[in-house]
Each structure stands twice: as structure tokens, then as C-alpha cells.
Motif scaffolding. Structure first.
Motif, short mmCIF file in Angstrom:
data_model
loop_
_atom_site.label_atom_id
_atom_site.label_comp_id
_atom_site.label_asym_id
_atom_site.label_seq_id
_atom_site.Cartn_x
_atom_site.Cartn_y
_atom_site.Cartn_z
N VAL A 85 0.86 -1.18 0.00
CA VAL A 85 0.00 0.00 0.00
C VAL A 85 0.89 1.23 0.00
CG1 VAL A 85 -1.75 1.31 1.26
CG2 VAL A 85 -1.89 -1.20 1.14
N SER A 112 -5.55 1.57 -0.58
CA SER A 112 -6.45 0.95 0.39
C SER A 112 -7.25 2.04 1.11
CB SER A 112 -5.64 0.13 1.40
OG SER A 112 -4.95 1.00 2.30
N GLU A 113 -8.11 1.60 2.01
CA GLU A 113 -9.00 2.51 2.72
C GLU A 113 -8.23 3.56 3.50
OE1 GLU A 113 -12.16 2.10 6.40
OE2 GLU A 113 -12.10 0.49 4.90
N CYS A 115 -4.99 4.39 3.04
CA CYS A 115 -3.81 4.87 2.32
C CYS A 115 -3.69 6.38 2.50
CB CYS A 115 -3.92 4.51 0.84
SG CYS A 115 -2.56 5.13 -0.16
N LEU A 156 -6.67 -2.45 -3.53
CA LEU A 156 -6.27 -3.56 -2.69
C LEU A 156 -7.03 -4.84 -3.01
CD1 LEU A 156 -4.79 -4.77 -0.23
CD2 LEU A 156 -6.60 -3.80 1.20
N GLU A 157 -8.36 -4.78 -3.08
CA GLU A 157 -9.12 -6.00 -3.28
C GLU A 157 -8.87 -6.60 -4.65
OE1 GLU A 157 -13.54 -7.99 -2.70
OE2 GLU A 157 -13.28 -5.84 -2.36
N CYS A 160 -5.77 -8.57 -4.28
CA CYS A 160 -5.93 -9.75 -3.42
C CYS A 160 -6.66 -10.88 -4.13
CB CYS A 160 -6.68 -9.36 -2.15
SG CYS A 160 -5.72 -8.37 -0.98
N GLY A 194 0.39 -3.51 4.51
CA GLY A 194 -0.64 -2.48 4.59
C GLY A 194 -0.08 -1.07 4.75
N LEU A 199 -4.45 -2.02 7.91
CA LEU A 199 -5.66 -2.36 7.18
C LEU A 199 -6.87 -2.21 8.10
CD1 LEU A 199 -4.54 -5.61 5.31
CD2 LEU A 199 -4.57 -3.28 4.41
N GLU A 203 -11.05 -4.87 5.60
CA GLU A 203 -10.01 -5.30 4.67
C GLU A 203 -9.33 -6.57 5.14
OE1 GLU A 203 -8.64 -1.05 2.65
OE2 GLU A 203 -7.84 -1.62 4.63
N THR A 207 -9.08 -10.11 3.08
CA THR A 207 -7.90 -10.91 2.76
C THR A 207 -8.10 -12.37 3.13
OG1 THR A 207 -6.78 -10.48 4.89
CG2 THR A 207 -6.38 -8.91 3.10
#
Length: 243
Positions: A85, A112-113, A115, A156-157, A160, A194, A199, A203, A207
Motif C-alpha cells: 500500500v 487501500s481505505e 492509504c 487492494l481487493e 488480493c 498495509g 488495514l 479489509e 484478505t
């Protein structure tokens, strides 16, 4: 005196005379101030190195003669894909530089959320090009002759849920497993690091849905850039080529 190592993105052939790429010529001519008759070691990203001699040099162009070439493999047997991230300022550059030195195969910058980096698409693309140059410079310094792939920035997702046969690992301060307890052998690892704020709970659940294993590095909470390098080192010691 150490002979400079320079990356040039096109294939070489022995006895050929070639002009170096703009970036390589700028480094040789402007930064190193090298001149006619001086020696270079070149690599083209295919695990080969070439001895070369400068035949023409200015601040804008450099021409070299290729003297000989040989295979030189310094790659780790562990295929390690780092999903990092994006961190603030120079931390991301530091992480990329040191990860390349430690032998990662692929790096994907992630959003990511939590970030902390908020940039528009144009500035993110500029960052990506800068990170690629940092990876090349790290290879020139550490002796690697294959450039790790710096992939486009992803959510991110989306990263993943990519399917491959890697062991998927996520660092978590309350995990019950460590890298030393992971079963042998392992040839491919997908490592998630992360953001500075960690995370989110959602999140972390995500994962798990995509078969990531939570692992613990130790009793102390590490900064994101420290976490990446510590985890990579531990993985290379257990599965790769660090003694």
C-alpha cells in the motif's frame, strides 16, 4: 576503481557499437562524466552482463562497443511478489529500492481505505515511472541483471483476488503463525504490506476471503517500510537465498 554498471533496455550483441538509451547516456555522460576509452558493464534485463568500452561521449549521447557477454544470474529461487500500500513521501521510494536489493520479483503499489497518499491519476502515473527508475538504479547498484516488474497501481481487493499458486501472506500483529512456522518448501509468495494506519477490519476480513494467511513478525509494531523489509528478509532466509 569499480566499473559502473548501467542498464540499457535493448538486446546487445558482441562487437556491436550502440548508442545508450537517453537515461543511460545521461547518467554516464552528465552524472558520471565518463569519456572515450573508459570501461562500462552493461546489462539488458535478460540475466546477461556485457563488458563495454566508450567510443563516443557527450552530455547527451554515449556510444559504446560491446566487447563480450556472459550469463550472470543473481536472482533468488523464491518468486516474491510484494503488494505494498502506497506510503507517504520518500518511504515508498525507500521500500522499493531496498525490496529490489533484497530480491523481490514483482512489486504492485496498492490503494487501500487508509492509504495516506491522495493523488490524481496523472501524478500517480508520474510516481509509477519514478518507482520504475528507482528499481533500475537498485539493480545497477546491487548486481541484479533482471529488472523486477513494477506493476500499475491497483486497488487492494483487485490485487488480493488475483488467482495464482502463490502462498498468500498478510502481516497482522495478532496472528498466531510466524514465517519460521510456515511449512517447507515454498517457491512463490504473495506478500501484502498495509498502510501506515494498518488495514481496516473489513479489509482484513477480505484478505481471509481470498485465502491470505495472517503472520506475525514479532512483539513490536513496525512502521510500514520496516515491516516490508523485515518480512522480505525473513522470507528470503527461510525460502530464498539469504543465509
Amino acid at each position: 576503481m569499480r566499473i559502473p554498471r548501467i542498464y540499457h533496455p535493448e538486446p546487445f550483441s558482441v562487437e556491436a557499437e550502440v548508442y545508450l538509451s537517453d537515461d543511460a547516456a545521461n547518467h554516464v555522460g552528465r552524472v558520471l562524466r565518463m569519456s572515450h576509452g573508459q570501461a562500462l558493464q552493461l546489462f539488458d534485463g535478460n540475466n546477461q552482463v556485457f563488458d563495454a568500452e566508450i567510443t563516443e561521449a557527450s552530455k547527451k549521447t554515449v556510444k559504446v562497443r560491446i566487447l563480450d557477454g556472459k550469463l550472470s544470474n543473481h536472482e533468488s529461487p523464491l518468486n516474491l511478489h510484494l503488494g505494498q500500500v502506497i506510503s507517504r513521501g520518500e518511504k515508498m521510494e525507500f521500500t522499493i529500492q531496498k525490496s529490489v536489493e533484497l530480491g523481490v520479483s514483482t512489486i504492485t503499489p496498492l490503494l487501500s481505505e487508509r492509504c495516506g497518499v491522495k493523488l490524481d491519476a496523472e501524478r500517480l502515473e508520474k510516481k509509477l515511472q519514478q518507482w520504475k527508475k528507482i528499481a533500475i538504479s537498485a539493480c545497477e547498484q546491487c548486481g541484479r541483471n533482471r529488472i523486477p516488474e513494477i506493476r500499475p497501481i491497483m486497488l487492494l481487493e483487485a490485487w488480493c483476488k488475483e488467482n495464482d499458486d502463490s502462498l498468500k501472506l498478510n502481516l497482522h500483529p495478532r496472528a498466531s503463525q510466524s514465517i519460521n512456522t510456515l511449512p517447507l518448501p515454498v517457491e512463490k509468495v504473495r506478500l501484502l504490506i498495509g498502510p501506515e494506519g494498518g488495514l481496516s477490519a473489513e479489509e482484513i476480513e477480505m484478505t481471509a476471503k481470498y485465502q491470505f494467511t495472517d503472520i506475525l513478525l514479532g512483539p513490536r509494531i513496525l512502521r510500514t517500510e520496516t515491516t516490508a523489509l523485515t518480512a522480505i528478509t525473513a522470507l528470503q532466509v527461510r525460502f530464498g537465498d539469504l543465509g
